[in-house]
Scaffold this motif. Structure first.
Motif, PDB file in Angstrom:
ATOM      1  N   VAL A  59     -22.475  20.606  68.580  1.00 53.10           N
ATOM      2  CA  VAL A  59     -23.382  19.447  68.565  1.00 53.10           C
ATOM      3  C   VAL A  59     -23.715  19.207  67.091  1.00 53.10           C
ATOM      4  O   VAL A  59     -24.401  20.022  66.458  1.00 53.10           O
ATOM      5  CB  VAL A  59     -24.674  19.740  69.364  1.00 53.10           C
ATOM      6  CG1 VAL A  59     -25.561  18.503  69.384  1.00 53.10           C
ATOM      7  CG2 VAL A  59     -24.339  20.204  70.776  1.00 53.10           C
ATOM      8  N   ASP A 104     -27.953  16.301  62.131  1.00 52.73           N
ATOM      9  CA  ASP A 104     -28.259  15.056  61.439  1.00 52.73           C
ATOM     10  C   ASP A 104     -28.233  15.273  59.921  1.00 52.73           C
ATOM     11  O   ASP A 104     -29.063  16.028  59.392  1.00 52.73           O
ATOM     12  CB  ASP A 104     -29.663  14.621  61.905  1.00 52.73           C
ATOM     13  CG  ASP A 104     -30.141  13.355  61.204  1.00 52.73           C
ATOM     14  OD1 ASP A 104     -29.386  12.809  60.354  1.00 52.73           O
ATOM     15  OD2 ASP A 104     -31.275  12.935  61.497  1.00 52.73           O
ATOM     16  N   ALA A 158     -33.092  15.984  71.648  1.00 54.91           N
ATOM     17  CA  ALA A 158     -32.412  14.813  72.222  1.00 54.91           C
ATOM     18  C   ALA A 158     -30.897  14.908  72.012  1.00 54.91           C
ATOM     19  O   ALA A 158     -30.107  14.553  72.893  1.00 54.91           O
ATOM     20  CB  ALA A 158     -32.963  13.536  71.593  1.00 54.91           C
ATOM     21  N   MET A 159     -30.478  15.388  70.847  1.00 51.05           N
ATOM     22  CA  MET A 159     -29.036  15.530  70.579  1.00 51.05           C
ATOM     23  C   MET A 159     -28.418  16.570  71.518  1.00 51.05           C
ATOM     24  O   MET A 159     -27.302  16.406  72.005  1.00 51.05           O
ATOM     25  CB  MET A 159     -28.800  15.958  69.127  1.00 51.05           C
ATOM     26  CG  MET A 159     -29.143  14.884  68.121  1.00 51.05           C
ATOM     27  SD  MET A 159     -29.269  15.673  66.493  1.00 51.05           S
ATOM     28  CE  MET A 159     -28.347  14.565  65.532  1.00 51.05           C
ATOM     29  N   ALA A 171     -29.583  17.351  74.481  1.00 54.72           N
ATOM     30  CA  ALA A 171     -29.587  16.760  75.829  1.00 54.72           C
ATOM     31  C   ALA A 171     -28.392  15.832  76.002  1.00 54.72           C
ATOM     32  O   ALA A 171     -27.734  15.814  77.050  1.00 54.72           O
ATOM     33  CB  ALA A 171     -30.896  16.017  76.071  1.00 54.72           C
ATOM     34  N   ASP A 172     -28.073  15.066  74.948  1.00 53.65           N
ATOM     35  CA  ASP A 172     -26.938  14.136  75.018  1.00 53.65           C
ATOM     36  C   ASP A 172     -25.609  14.862  75.179  1.00 53.65           C
ATOM     37  O   ASP A 172     -24.687  14.343  75.782  1.00 53.65           O
ATOM     38  CB  ASP A 172     -26.850  13.320  73.714  1.00 53.65           C
ATOM     39  CG  ASP A 172     -27.774  12.131  73.759  1.00 53.65           C
ATOM     40  OD1 ASP A 172     -28.338  11.882  74.844  1.00 53.65           O
ATOM     41  OD2 ASP A 172     -27.957  11.489  72.707  1.00 53.65           O
ATOM     42  N   ALA A 173     -25.503  16.053  74.585  1.00 54.12           N
ATOM     43  CA  ALA A 173     -24.231  16.792  74.611  1.00 54.12           C
ATOM     44  C   ALA A 173     -24.076  17.624  75.882  1.00 54.12           C
ATOM     45  O   ALA A 173     -23.008  18.172  76.144  1.00 54.12           O
ATOM     46  CB  ALA A 173     -24.148  17.704  73.387  1.00 54.12           C
ATOM     47  N   THR A 206     -23.844  18.849  79.844  1.00 53.71           N
ATOM     48  CA  THR A 206     -23.220  18.426  81.101  1.00 53.71           C
ATOM     49  C   THR A 206     -23.746  19.390  82.182  1.00 53.71           C
ATOM     50  O   THR A 206     -24.428  20.372  81.845  1.00 53.71           O
ATOM     51  CB  THR A 206     -21.679  18.542  81.040  1.00 53.71           C
ATOM     52  OG1 THR A 206     -21.338  19.936  81.132  1.00 53.71           O
ATOM     53  CG2 THR A 206     -21.086  17.948  79.774  1.00 53.71           C
ATOM     54  N   ARG A 264     -34.004  22.752  81.675  1.00 53.58           N
ATOM     55  CA  ARG A 264     -32.638  22.763  82.210  1.00 53.58           C
ATOM     56  C   ARG A 264     -32.173  24.136  82.699  1.00 53.58           C
ATOM     57  O   ARG A 264     -31.069  24.280  83.192  1.00 53.58           O
ATOM     58  CB  ARG A 264     -31.653  22.297  81.125  1.00 53.58           C
ATOM     59  CG  ARG A 264     -31.942  20.937  80.523  1.00 53.58           C
ATOM     60  CD  ARG A 264     -31.549  19.819  81.484  1.00 53.58           C
ATOM     61  NE  ARG A 264     -31.943  18.532  80.951  1.00 53.58           N
ATOM     62  CZ  ARG A 264     -31.116  17.695  80.324  1.00 53.58           C
ATOM     63  NH1 ARG A 264     -29.856  18.014  80.158  1.00 53.58           N
ATOM     64  NH2 ARG A 264     -31.573  16.539  79.881  1.00 53.58           N
TER      65      ARG A 264
END
Ligand code: PLP
Length: 409
Positions: free
Chosen positions: A155, A158, A168-169, A171-173, A175, A209
């Motif tokens: 991941v 920034d 957030a990054m 969470a986006d990555a 699955t 999660r």
């Protein structure tokens, strides 16, 4: 071995599926190349190595000598001698205020923190699992996860925030196959430090999660605004938290090979069982040396403060020297002893990334060794270690600036 046998072996050796994807550690490879050049008579400034250039403090060496004479020359319990695990607990308990107090049964001492990291990956992750790795990260995380036959998911952090990731990054990555994440603050290779609010947000996401979190705290004490914040301080529960630390970096004890994991009891038991079939206990004498490091707090505090002061001064000197070349961006290092330089401006048409070309040019033409960022999955960067005498570090930075100007005129 005769050349004939060697050739035959080369012909018949097909690496097993276990190591099909294994790559040599790039950081070790750079040091080996620098050493080879030195052996051939070249003067090389080695800014590739990730180990303090200080001797192990004297009170620790003395404790080891006493331990040998007192008979610390036998096997110990696989998970380590009780006084050392108690010392780890005492330090951790001062920081952890969540459920389930930490006990010595939650601690496994290993051959360096590297073994604890590997053991944790191996017992927690397996085929079909995805593990999030903030990137860039230390090269071995990707390999350890792959050795567990799980999938390392980089991941990317920034660039405007020290190459750090946010919740957030992550969470986006993620699955449905995401099983956990690895975190390292201060970070190798960037020197970035996650602040409390960044860590709290990541921890909250992981808890929501149900992910495992492996926190590699090996550089925590080498930070320039005081000891770096830890997940252990913030966690309300340790149900899915594995904290790894060791004596290598803060106590200048790389060669003694002592690290440890603090894990929920069943995980600690599984890590210990795994270790019992591979290496057994870490060296008995080294455990006694580490015990002195962790219990003689006044002497240890003085030694660490002295080393951190010197790293801090080098950090400031390196940052000041880089002001000479404003086109060469870097992550402002807040901890560890690394400087991460963005050399993308030197990019040619090579496929391997600007960092690899830059590092080769710097070593071959100017005799200074740094690690190409490809090792940390960020191929346009290079890592410079300032764990070397200050004059050498500054000379290395000057040569890096010269190399940069040659490649990016
Ligand atoms: N973790 C990180 C991030 C490191 O950079 C290193 C060493 O370079 C280690 C762990 C391994 O340390 P040890 O010597 O305790 O195995």
């Amino acid at each position: 071995m005769s050349p004939v046998t060697e050739t035959a072996t080369h012909r018949v050796f097909a690496p097993s599926a276990n190591i099909a994807l294994l790559k040599e550690s790039a950081t070790i490879a750079v040091s080996a190349r620098a050493k080879a050049l030195r052996a051939a008579g070249r003067t090389v400034i080695d800014l590739g190595a990730g180990e303090p250039d200080f001797d192990t403090p004297e009170f620790i060496r003395r404790a080891a000598q006493r331990a040998i004479d007192a008979g610390a020359t036998h096997y110990t319990a696989t998970e380590g001698i009780l006084p050392l695990r108690e010392a780890v607990v005492a330090l951790a308990a001062a920081e952890y205020h969540g459920d389930e107090p930490i006990t010595p049964a939650d601690v496994v001492v290993s051959n360096g923190s590297k073994q604890s990291l590997f053991n944790a990956c191996f017992v927690l992750f397996g085929p079909g699992d995805e593990v999030l790795i903030p990137t860039p990260s230390w090269t071995s995380y990707y390999e350890m996860v792959a050795l567990a036959r799980a999938e390392a998911v980089p991941v990317h952090g920034d660039p405007t925030n020290g190459l750090k990731v946010t919740a957030a990054m992550l969470a986006d990555a993620a699955t449905p196959a995401t099983k956990g994440l690895m975190l390292n603050s201060p970070c190798n290779p960037t020197g970035s430090v996650y602040d409390r609010s960044e860590l709290a947000a990541i921890l909250a996401l992981a808890e929501e999660r149900g992910w495992w979190v492996i926190s590699d705290d090996i550089y925590r004490q080498i930070a320039y605004a005081g000891v770096a914040p830890s997940l252990l301080e913030l966690a309300g529960s340790r149900d899915r938290l594995v904290v790894i630390d060791g004596v290598a970096k803060a106590y200048a004890m790389t060669g003694w090979r002592i690290g440890w994991a603090i894990a929920p009891r069943p995980v600690a038991a599984a890590m210990s069982a795994l270790q019992s079939h591979t290496t057994s206990n870490a060296a008995a004498v080294s455990q006694h040396a580490a015990l002195a490091a962790l219990t003689e707090r006044e002497a240890a505090g003085d030694a660490i403060a002295r080393m951190v002061r010197e790293f801090h001064a080098r950090r400031d000197a390196v940052v000041a020297a880089l002001a000479d070349e404003p086109r060469l961006p870097f992550v402002y290092p807040e901890g560890a002893f690394y400087l991460y330089l963005d050399v993308s401006a030197t990019r040619g048409d090579e496929r391997s990334g600007a960092g690899t070309r830059f590092a080769r040019h710097l070593l071959d033409a100017h005799g200074a060794a740094v690690v190409p960022g490809a090792a940390f999955l960020t191929p346009d960067w290079v890592r410079l270690s300032y764990a070397a005498p200050r004059d050498q570090v500054l000379e290395g930075v000057r040569r890096a600036i010269t190399a940069f100007r040659e490649l990016a005129p």
